[in-house]
Design an enzyme around this catalytic site. Structure first.
Site, PDB file in Angstrom:
ATOM      1  CG  ASP A  14      -1.985   0.972   1.222  1.00  0.00           C
ATOM      2  OD1 ASP A  14      -1.810   1.988   0.512  1.00  0.00           O
ATOM      3  OD2 ASP A  14      -3.005   0.774   1.909  1.00  0.00           O
ATOM      4  CG  ASP A 109      -3.361   4.134  -3.449  1.00  0.00           C
ATOM      5  OD1 ASP A 109      -4.186   3.245  -3.704  1.00  0.00           O
ATOM      6  OD2 ASP A 109      -3.596   5.087  -2.701  1.00  0.00           O
ATOM      7  CD  GLU A 110      -5.582  -0.517  -1.590  1.00  0.00           C
ATOM      8  OE1 GLU A 110      -5.818  -1.345  -0.701  1.00  0.00           O
ATOM      9  OE2 GLU A 110      -6.467   0.108  -2.207  1.00  0.00           O
TER      10      GLU A 110
END
Lengths: 387, 371
Positions: A14, A109-110
């Site tokens: 993350d 973003d993960e």
């Protein structure tokens, strides 16, 4: 080794306040300060990403920038560059693919990395490897991140949430229940505001409360969803990763800088969104079967409606459907603040069924040419005329 | 309003028209059937605003009147009754309907008859007489290839072309096309092209009666009459695609094969085709047709040889197996004839032997093979 007996090892990566981190690469003076990426406080811009320094003041994503500024008067505001974020996220994905056999890009973003069976490759110490991974992401991309390692996606995701920012955590197989027990119920994926309120009203405060409930009780309270909550509370969850190409939907939505009530203006925005999703669709050589339209009124009530059509990648056909859905939904005498268009139920077009009527073939070629122009000269170089 | 009728008579009439009643509608009144009694004649009507049907039956009338009756509950009640006499009594001021049998009483709430949409009045210019057999045969042969794409309304209907001595019917969905010509049905003064919605045509095929049925056309509607039943449908006022232009004239590779053998082989092999593309591959050599498929996603493949009559040069062509199965199961002849030109051009499929006065032609576009 029998693959069925292998313990799954799923890492969740993350990126910490990703957009802010990217802006900090370009402008290192932003480091260590309360920064947000987002819209202007004069209009109705919202916070897209907030640094942890800003979060200390109560600033959160999706909060109006003006309010964030009131909470933290010395807040620095960086303009967003979504194209760059997407490009960097993609590069990171490519790099991760070199290190893990299966990688799912869950959002910009993960990521999830499936490290099942990679133990011997990484010296039988996957926890040491994920620590190194965090270092690799920092050294090669200058991006801070939090990484967790667990036996499934749900636990990995929850674990990451407990050590943000810049944390690393390992929940060994078998220790899931114990690890989850003291956490508040809202730490569970799938527990949003409404579910949280409902559960708390019935005395479920921590995950251990859920662990002691019966699945039937949760099913009564939450319907089908209750089953999932129960499973996750016990530390069970999906281990199957979906790689990028199995993306289930393509969508684009826009919050306007001012509420719009003029229908033709709204329809022209709708057309712009349609063009963008269709272009992405064609770049993957897919055709979509379901068109979804989302609209949010100025009072924040949201309307979503979907309709299925024969598989298509044609802007004009998608737009006609989207416009119909939009008109069915735009029935209230309120201005609209957000519009979105989504496509789903894809078909891969590698073995195309040929068409009897040549006009469709010509149209396909024209759209390909349009896409090529856009790639070369930018999104706004060419638009389809009215339909 | 009051009359006496036997439940079986009423059921027969209701069954004829109930197919029109939409199962869910934004206009709740459409979920009703209009009862209109004049003396001893009861007229039942149903409509979905596009297609309307009405049927008349003879009853023992006592008091004229009109009322809209909820179709579903009515049908269910009548179906559950044995064949007995029933008294139908409606209090028009309260829209309350009572059906009385020897042993029971059933009360249901209706709607005022003036809520029910007016069924279009029809001024027929010219009538065409068609046998029920012909209508049924024609429609059942081709309705499968009607498009469901609402964005191309013309293709969601059946094109009927009435010529002096010929009736021609066409359907297409953009990948397939079926055309039937009938000759020898007498001279007609009528010369007209109309596109009839698929729903109307399926209902025609269900309702057509033995012997003569008539078809009449005015500018916006078409009307079929079968005995005491009429069906009126709005026509689709759109330009039909130029279908004649897509029927190839120079397909010179002829393949003749047993319909049953090929259909069975395609059905089996198709089980191994990709579940997204349904693609099968047909490989043609002299007097040999090989049908094969492979499922790239889940593994698995199948191939079968089918004896055939083929003497042109070797070729390979891909088809959507679903399309091929549809086509083969709608041709009722022992042998079928394929006329092909290349792997990317339309294939013509016809019965090896046409029925008298009938000319049936089916077209299917191939799928591009990734050789």
């Amino acid at each position: 080794m029998n693959s069925q007996r292998r313990t799954p090892h799923i890492a969740h990566l993350d990126l910490d306040c990703f957009y802010v981190s990217v802006e900090r690469i370009k402008n290192p003076s932003l480091r260590g300060k309360p920064v947000i990426v987002g819209g202007s406080p004069n209009g109705r811009g919202v916070v897209a990403s907030a640094s942890y320094e800003a979060r200390a003041f109560g600033v959160r994503s999706a909060m109006p920038t003006a309010r964030a500024l009131r909470l933290c008067p010395h807040l620095l505001i960086a303009r967003s560059h979504f194209g760059e974020y997407e490009a960097i996220s993609r590069k990171l994905y490519v790099r991760m693919k070199e290190l893990a056999p299966v990688v799912e890009r869950a959002s910009i973003d993960e990521m999830y990395l499936d490290l099942t069976g990679c133990e011997s490759l990484y010296h039988n110490d996957l926890f040491a490897f994920v620590k190194r991974l965090q270092q690799i992401v920092w050294n090669e991309f200058t991006l801070p991140c939090t990484i967790s390692l667990a036996a499934n996606k749900a636990v990995a995701k929850i674990a990451a949430g407990t050590v943000k920012p810049h944390g690393v955590i390992y929940v060994p197989p078998g220790a899931e229940q114990e690890f989850l027990a003291p956490l508040p119920i809202e730490a569970l994926p799938g527990v949003g505001k409404k579910t949280e309120e409902l559960l708390k009203r019935h005395g479920f405060i921590t995950i251990s409360d859920l662990q002691q409930a019966t699945p039937e009780r949760l099913k009564d309270l939450l319907g089908k969803h209750g089953r999932w909550i129960f499973e996750v509370a016990l530390g069970r969850g999906p281990t199957h990763l979906e790689e990028q190409h199995l993306r289930k939907s393509i969508s684009n939505e826009r919050t306007f800088s001012y509420d719009i009530s003029n229908r033709s203006e709204l329809e022209s925005k709708l057309f712009g969104l349609t063009e963008s999703v269709c272009s992405t669709l064609r770049s993957r050589q897919w055709k979509a079967r379901t068109v979804t339209v989302k609209l949010r009124y100025s009072d924040f009530s949201t309307y979503t409606r979907a309709h299925s059509i024969p598989p298509t990648d044609d802007d004009a056909i998608v737009f006609r459907t989207a416009r119909r859905l939009f008109r069915e939904g735009d029935t209230r005498a309120l201005a609209i603040r957000l519009l979105g268009v989504g496509l789903s139920h894809f078909e891969y077009e590698a073995q195309p069924q040929l068409s009897l009527y040549p006009s469709e073939v010509k149209r396909g070629k024209a759209l390909q040419a349009v896409d090529a122009l856009r790639r070369k000269f930018g999104e706004n170089i060419i638009h389809t005329g009215g339909v | 309003m009051k009359f006496i009728v036997t439940s079986s008579e009423l059921q027969k009439a209701l069954t004829k028209i109930s197919g029109v009643v939409p199962s869910k509608s934004t206009l709740p009144i459409l979920e009703n059937i209009l009862f209109d009694l004049t003396k001893n004649t009861l007229k039942l009507s149903a409509t979905d605003l596009e297609v309307s049907m009405s049927a008349t039956i003879e009853v023992k009338g006592a008091e004229d009147g009109k009322i809209a009756v909820p179709a579903k509950r009515l049908m269910e009640t009548i179906r559950a009754l044995p064949d007995i006499q029933l008294v139908f009594h409606a209090d028009l001021s309260a829209n309350r309907i009572k059906m009385i049998t020897e042993t029971g009483e059933y009360v249901l709430m209706g709607e005022a008859s003036d809520e029910f949409p007016t069924i279009p009045q029809f001024k027929a210019e010219e009538k065409l007489s068609l046998s029920g057999d012909l209508l049924r045969r024609m429609i059942n042969r081709m309705i499968f290839a009607v498009s469901t794409d609402e964005l191309r309304p013309a293709m969601t209907g059946m094109l009927l072309q009435v010529r002096e001595t010929e009736l021609r019917a066409v359907v297409t969905d953009g990948h397939r096309l079926v055309r039937i010509n009938y000759t020898g049905i007498g001279k007609m003064k009528l010369k007209k092209d109309i596109i009839v919605p698929a729903k109307a045509m399926s209902l025609v095929s269900r309702s057509a009666e033995e012997g003569e049925n008539t078809m009449a056309v005015d500018t916006t509607h078409v009307q079929f009459t079968f005995g005491n039943t009429t069906l009126t449908s709005r026509v689709i006022e759109e330009a039909y695609p130029n279908y004649e232009a897509v029927i190839p004239l120079d397909n010179d590779k002829k393949l003749t094969v047993s319909r049953d053998l090929l259909l069975a082989a395609v059905r089996r092999v198709a089980l191994y085709s990709s579940s997204t593309t349904h693609q099968i591959r047909c490989t043609l050599k002299k007097n040999e047709l090989r049908v094969s498929a492979e499922d790239m996603d889940f593994g698995g493949e199948a191939k079968e040889k089918v004896v055939c009559d083929y003497s042109a040069e070797d070729m390979e062509i891909g088809f959507n197996s679903t399309y091929l199965i549809d086509i083969l199961s709608h041709i009722d002849s022992d042998e079928v004839e394929f006329r092909l030109s290349s792997a990317v051009r339309a294939a013509i499929v016809t019965p090896a032997k046409q029925k008298p006065n009938e000319d049936l032609l089916m077209l299917v576009m191939p799928m591009r093979l990734n050789v």
